[in-house]
Each structure stands twice: as structure tokens, then as C-alpha cells.
Design a protein around this motif. Sequence first.
Motif, PDB file in Angstrom:
ATOM      1  N   SER A 121     -99.228  12.370   4.802  1.00  0.00           N
ATOM      2  CA  SER A 121    -100.682  12.293   4.757  1.00  0.00           C
ATOM      3  C   SER A 121    -101.124  11.456   5.943  1.00  0.00           C
ATOM      4  N   GLU A 122    -102.418  11.219   6.027  1.00  0.00           N
ATOM      5  CA  GLU A 122    -102.925  10.404   7.130  1.00  0.00           C
ATOM      6  C   GLU A 122    -102.428   8.976   7.048  1.00  0.00           C
ATOM      7  N   SER A 123    -102.094   8.516   5.841  1.00  0.00           N
ATOM      8  CA  SER A 123    -101.705   7.118   5.676  1.00  0.00           C
ATOM      9  C   SER A 123    -100.219   6.874   5.898  1.00  0.00           C
ATOM     10  N   GLY A 124     -99.386   7.924   5.843  1.00  0.00           N
ATOM     11  CA  GLY A 124     -97.965   7.709   6.021  1.00  0.00           C
ATOM     12  C   GLY A 124     -97.167   8.970   5.769  1.00  0.00           C
ATOM     13  N   PHE A 125     -95.828   8.821   5.731  1.00  0.00           N
ATOM     14  CA  PHE A 125     -94.971   9.984   5.506  1.00  0.00           C
ATOM     15  C   PHE A 125     -93.611   9.527   4.968  1.00  0.00           C
ATOM     16  N   VAL A 126     -92.950  10.461   4.288  1.00  0.00           N
ATOM     17  CA  VAL A 126     -91.547  10.328   3.887  1.00  0.00           C
ATOM     18  C   VAL A 126     -90.885  11.654   4.226  1.00  0.00           C
ATOM     19  N   LYS A 127     -89.886  11.642   5.104  1.00  0.00           N
ATOM     20  CA  LYS A 127     -89.219  12.883   5.485  1.00  0.00           C
ATOM     21  C   LYS A 127     -88.220  13.300   4.413  1.00  0.00           C
ATOM     22  N   LYS A 128     -88.023  14.606   4.264  1.00  0.00           N
ATOM     23  CA  LYS A 128     -87.064  15.113   3.284  1.00  0.00           C
ATOM     24  C   LYS A 128     -85.680  14.542   3.561  1.00  0.00           C
ATOM     25  N   CYS A 129     -85.076  13.979   2.521  1.00  0.00           N
ATOM     26  CA  CYS A 129     -83.745  13.402   2.738  1.00  0.00           C
ATOM     27  C   CYS A 129     -82.721  14.488   3.049  1.00  0.00           C
ATOM     28  N   GLY A 130     -82.990  15.743   2.572  1.00  0.00           N
ATOM     29  CA  GLY A 130     -82.064  16.834   2.849  1.00  0.00           C
ATOM     30  C   GLY A 130     -81.981  17.193   4.321  1.00  0.00           C
ATOM     31  N   ASP A 131     -82.962  16.769   5.117  1.00  0.00           N
ATOM     32  CA  ASP A 131     -82.917  17.021   6.558  1.00  0.00           C
ATOM     33  C   ASP A 131     -81.766  16.272   7.219  1.00  0.00           C
ATOM     34  N   TYR A 132     -81.192  15.315   6.502  1.00  0.00           N
ATOM     35  CA  TYR A 132     -80.118  14.495   7.077  1.00  0.00           C
ATOM     36  C   TYR A 132     -78.849  14.628   6.239  1.00  0.00           C
ATOM     37  N   ALA A 133     -78.665  15.849   5.694  1.00  0.00           N
ATOM     38  CA  ALA A 133     -77.489  16.098   4.855  1.00  0.00           C
ATOM     39  C   ALA A 133     -76.199  16.113   5.658  1.00  0.00           C
ATOM     40  N   ASP A 134     -76.309  16.190   6.991  1.00  0.00           N
ATOM     41  CA  ASP A 134     -75.097  16.224   7.814  1.00  0.00           C
ATOM     42  C   ASP A 134     -74.458  14.850   7.962  1.00  0.00           C
ATOM     43  N   LEU A 135     -75.151  13.797   7.505  1.00  0.00           N
ATOM     44  CA  LEU A 135     -74.587  12.457   7.642  1.00  0.00           C
ATOM     45  C   LEU A 135     -73.406  12.301   6.683  1.00  0.00           C
ATOM     46  N   VAL A 136     -72.258  11.993   7.228  1.00  0.00           N
ATOM     47  CA  VAL A 136     -71.056  11.803   6.418  1.00  0.00           C
ATOM     48  C   VAL A 136     -70.371  10.516   6.844  1.00  0.00           C
ATOM     49  N   GLY A 137     -69.435  10.098   6.008  1.00  0.00           N
ATOM     50  CA  GLY A 137     -68.702   8.890   6.351  1.00  0.00           C
ATOM     51  C   GLY A 137     -69.584   7.664   6.313  1.00  0.00           C
ATOM     52  N   GLU A 138     -69.212   6.668   7.056  1.00  0.00           N
ATOM     53  CA  GLU A 138     -69.927   5.400   7.043  1.00  0.00           C
ATOM     54  C   GLU A 138     -70.503   5.046   8.411  1.00  0.00           C
ATOM     55  N   ASP A 139     -70.561   6.019   9.317  1.00  0.00           N
ATOM     56  CA  ASP A 139     -71.050   5.738  10.666  1.00  0.00           C
ATOM     57  C   ASP A 139     -72.538   6.000  10.778  1.00  0.00           C
ATOM     58  N   TRP A 140     -73.312   5.537   9.785  1.00  0.00           N
ATOM     59  CA  TRP A 140     -74.764   5.590   9.841  1.00  0.00           C
ATOM     60  C   TRP A 140     -75.321   4.477   8.974  1.00  0.00           C
ATOM     61  N   LEU A 141     -76.532   4.089   9.222  1.00  0.00           N
ATOM     62  CA  LEU A 141     -77.180   3.039   8.449  1.00  0.00           C
ATOM     63  C   LEU A 141     -78.684   3.167   8.610  1.00  0.00           C
ATOM     64  N   ILE A 142     -79.409   2.439   7.787  1.00  0.00           N
ATOM     65  CA  ILE A 142     -80.864   2.395   7.909  1.00  0.00           C
ATOM     66  C   ILE A 142     -81.306   0.949   8.081  1.00  0.00           C
ATOM     67  N   VAL A 143     -82.449   0.775   8.732  1.00  0.00           N
ATOM     68  CA  VAL A 143     -83.078  -0.538   8.863  1.00  0.00           C
ATOM     69  C   VAL A 143     -84.435  -0.453   8.176  1.00  0.00           C
ATOM     70  N   VAL A 144     -84.616  -1.271   7.142  1.00  0.00           N
ATOM     71  CA  VAL A 144     -85.873  -1.309   6.400  1.00  0.00           C
ATOM     72  C   VAL A 144     -86.681  -2.501   6.898  1.00  0.00           C
ATOM     73  N   THR A 145     -87.875  -2.223   7.380  1.00  0.00           N
ATOM     74  CA  THR A 145     -88.779  -3.282   7.840  1.00  0.00           C
ATOM     75  C   THR A 145     -89.866  -3.459   6.786  1.00  0.00           C
ATOM     76  N   PHE A 146     -89.894  -4.636   6.190  1.00  0.00           N
ATOM     77  CA  PHE A 146     -90.791  -4.917   5.064  1.00  0.00           C
ATOM     78  C   PHE A 146     -91.469  -6.255   5.302  1.00  0.00           C
ATOM     79  N   ASP A 147     -92.773  -6.233   5.419  1.00  0.00           N
ATOM     80  CA  ASP A 147     -93.543  -7.460   5.614  1.00  0.00           C
ATOM     81  C   ASP A 147     -93.020  -8.261   6.806  1.00  0.00           C
TER      82      ASP A 147
END
Length: 514
Positions: free
Chosen positions: A376-402
Motif C-alpha cells: 500500500s502507500e504506507s508500506g509493503f511486505v514481499k511474498k516470502c515464496g519469492d525467496y524460496a531458493d534460499l537454502v543452507g545458512e548462507d543468508w540472514l536478515i537485518v531488522v531495523t526497529f526504532d
Amino acid sequence: MPWRILSRTPQAHARDQSELERSVTRIANCTMDMRVAFETQNGISETKAAVDKKRDLHAGCRSTEHDLAEDAKVKCAVLESFKQSLSPPSMELDRENPLPYLVAFLDWSREANSTYVAHSRACEAALRAQETQRRDCLGLQSSFEAQFCFYHSALTDACGTYSSCRTASIASHNQDVASVQASEVSRKTEFASARSVQCYIQVLNTTDHTAQQSLFDSCSSLSTNTSHLSIAYPSVPSAEKCDLTSVANRPCDDAWVTAEYSEQRWSSAAPPGQCSPCVPPTTTAPPTTTITTALTTTTTTTTTTTATTTTTTTTSTTTTTTTITTTTTTTPPPTTTTKTEAAFSMPDKFSLVARTVDSGTGQSIQPSTYQNGWSSESGFVKKCGDYADLVGEDWLIVVTFDGSRTCYKPRTSGTSYCGMMQSYNQFQVSTTCAEGSFGDASGRSDHLGGGWNLAPDGVTRMPSWGVQPFAGNGGSNYKAGCCPWNTAFTVDLYKAPFVPEKFKLVARTVDSGT
């Protein structure tokens, strides 16, 4: 005077009667409130039904996994048996004429190779099917345990609230009864006394002196009926049973694991994964108050002397004035300090893939939001299935909160991006992102992400990046991130390139030509 007493007594009686009825109604309302907690939408009854459904889904998945495991066991045993039974032709090699032996050996090897490939493929396919099924079952197990924890919390809270409500209401009712009983006795006494006074006033006011004595005698023997002033004391409503038997044990308790997993038919070949215990609610210590009192006393003495020619009298009066000075010092509860990001260091091997979430505010983010995506105009959440190719442990996320960043990576190599974002415990966390700094962590079972629990460092709070729909009112009351809710956050996805450094070329084993 007696007429006023006689007129107001019925009104007071009616007020006391009404108060007792209201008192009993308050007790009955405790039961009504408990029933509402069970029967309302997303209430305890629906939560229990959700637990039963998730239990059945998990059990069905495990039964299939069990059958697939048994199938893989048989097919791989056939393969192993075949390998052990391999034996080349038993005929002797005639070195002068080796052709018959070579033909026989070639026929044997072709047949053995064909059989081996068939058995090997059957074994591998069965193992893959079992592993795929197991991943699905692990997700259902996590969902079942989270739902049970929520049900345990909801039912325990409802029964505790019901018990506390009845205890307090009954105690108040008993006080009301004692007060009304005393008033009832006093009121009847006043009413009878007023009747007697009224009778004697008639004696005083009569002009028939011959009848005055008989009137007086009748007043002396007057018996006043006060039954209409008797209070009907309503009985206390009986308590309904708030049964906690179904939550006597919680996920990961030995008895719970035995009943839900170990005693099931499928557990031998399809054992459950790591159990996720219920997270206790976070409590904040109340502030402590120290009161220091200083007492100052001032004494004033006044002396008055009265003199006559014969006597002197001295009177002394002492007046004491006390001043109390009170100083109140309030000690706030211990505060949790958040680490600075001075040590935050993303390893060089990771590069940004995409910003997958920019929550904005005002949107309830749930597992279905990650599954289906939202924009929407206020934000977005991308489909998690778009990143189904991620395997193993060679990926991570950074959450920025406040303004603060926290790093999360999958807890196991089998954890997908969808699985991590839709869970509260399928991740490891680090406040620096440095190699070796990640530790297993869990949030609240009704949240997605950290649930504002402490990270393994014991200092940093882990934010929530969504809410489960069973958190109340379908989760719609809980917006964006937590805590507090409706705090905007972002999620950036990083990935390391696949570089299998441990492998090196041994040889080219085939160059087919045409």
C-alpha cells in the motif's frame, strides 16, 4: 417523630434488599464473564478447536512421514543387501582364451549395474520424500506447540480470573450480608419502638379520661408485627467448573511430550523435532518507594498569674506543635539498556538482496501477510515464496526497529525464509552480525519474531515482526511491529554467494565426443 420513622423504614428495607440482590448478581456476572471468554469469537472454545485441528494435522503428517521412513528403510536395505551380494562370474579365467570370461563378466556387470542403479535411485528417492515430508512436519509441529501454548495461557488466565472474581465478589457479598443483618435488627427495633411511641402519644392526646387507663394498658402489651421488614437473603450462585485438566502439562514438559509424541504410533520412525517451550509473560518489577519522616517538635509555655490579697494561683499551659516533614523517594524499576551499534559489522561475504519488508504503521502483519504479500502507500511486505531458493545458512536478515538493528539467521540449514518469518523460534540472533556471535533464541508464541524477549546477550530486546491470528480479535488489534505495537520496522535480506571452496577438481572422467 414516630411517623417519620414508620414512613422511612420500608424504604430502607427495600434499599437493603436491592443491595443484596445486586451483590449476588455481581457474583453471577463472574460466571457470565467466564462463559463469554469461552464462547466469544476467537475465544477459548475456538482456540481449543484450533489446537485439536493442528494436533490432527501434525499427527497425520507424522504418520505419512513414518510410512515414508519405513519405505525408505526397506528400499535402502534392499540396496545394501544387493551391494553385499555382488559377486563376479565364478568361471575361471583362461588366459589363453579370455574371451568367454570377458563376455560373461560384461553381461554380469551390465545386469549388476542396471540393478544397482535402480535400487540406488529407489533408495535416494525414498529418502528425499521422507526428508521433504519431515520438513513439513517440523513446521506443523511448531505451529501446534505455539497454538497449545496460547490455549494454555488463555485457559489458565480465564480460570484464574474467574476464581479471583468470585473470591472478591463473595467476600464483598458477605460483608453486605453482615451489614444488612445488623440493619434489619435495628430497623425492626426502631419500627416496634415507633409503634409504641405512637400508641402512648394517643394515650396522652385522648380526652376520654375513663378510657385512658385501658389505652395505656394496651400500649404496654402492644405486640408489633415486623415480618414485612424481614430480609430475603439470596443464596450465593454455585460455581461452575473451569477445567484445567487439558492444560495440566505444557509443551516440552515430560508428560506432555510423552502423551503428544512418544506414545504415538509414528514416533519410532518419525520422531519430533526440537520442542519449543511456552514463553512466560514478561513482568516488570513495580517501583519501590522509600518514605523518610522528619519530626520537629516546638513547645510553647504560657504562664498566667492571678493575685489577690489572700491567695496567689499560678496556672501553666503547655502547647506542643508537631511538624512532620515527609520526603518520598521513588526508585524506578530496573531499565533494560540497549547495546550501541559500535560493534555492528556485516561480514564481507554477505551482500544485500532486497528490502523485503517496510511495514509502515497501521497494518496487522501475520503469517498470511508474508505468504501472500501486501503493498500500500504506507508500506509493503514481499511474498516470502519469492525467496524460496534460499537454502543452507548462507543468508540472514537485518531488522531495523526504532533505530536499532538486529541480525537473524535460520536456526538450521533446513529453515526457509518463509519458515523463519512466520515463526517465533526458527532463528538465531546476533546484535553485531559478526561470525560466531549468533545464538538460538525464541520469542512469544503469539508473536512473529522476538516477542520483545531478551536476546542471548541478556541485554538486547528482540522486536516482533508480526503477530499470530490467534493473539486475539484475529490479530487485527496488533499493528506493524512490537514493542510497543504499531512501531514501523524494515527487514533487509542478505545472501552470501555459493562458493564451495572445500571442493577441487580431481579429474575429468568423461569427454563423450559425438
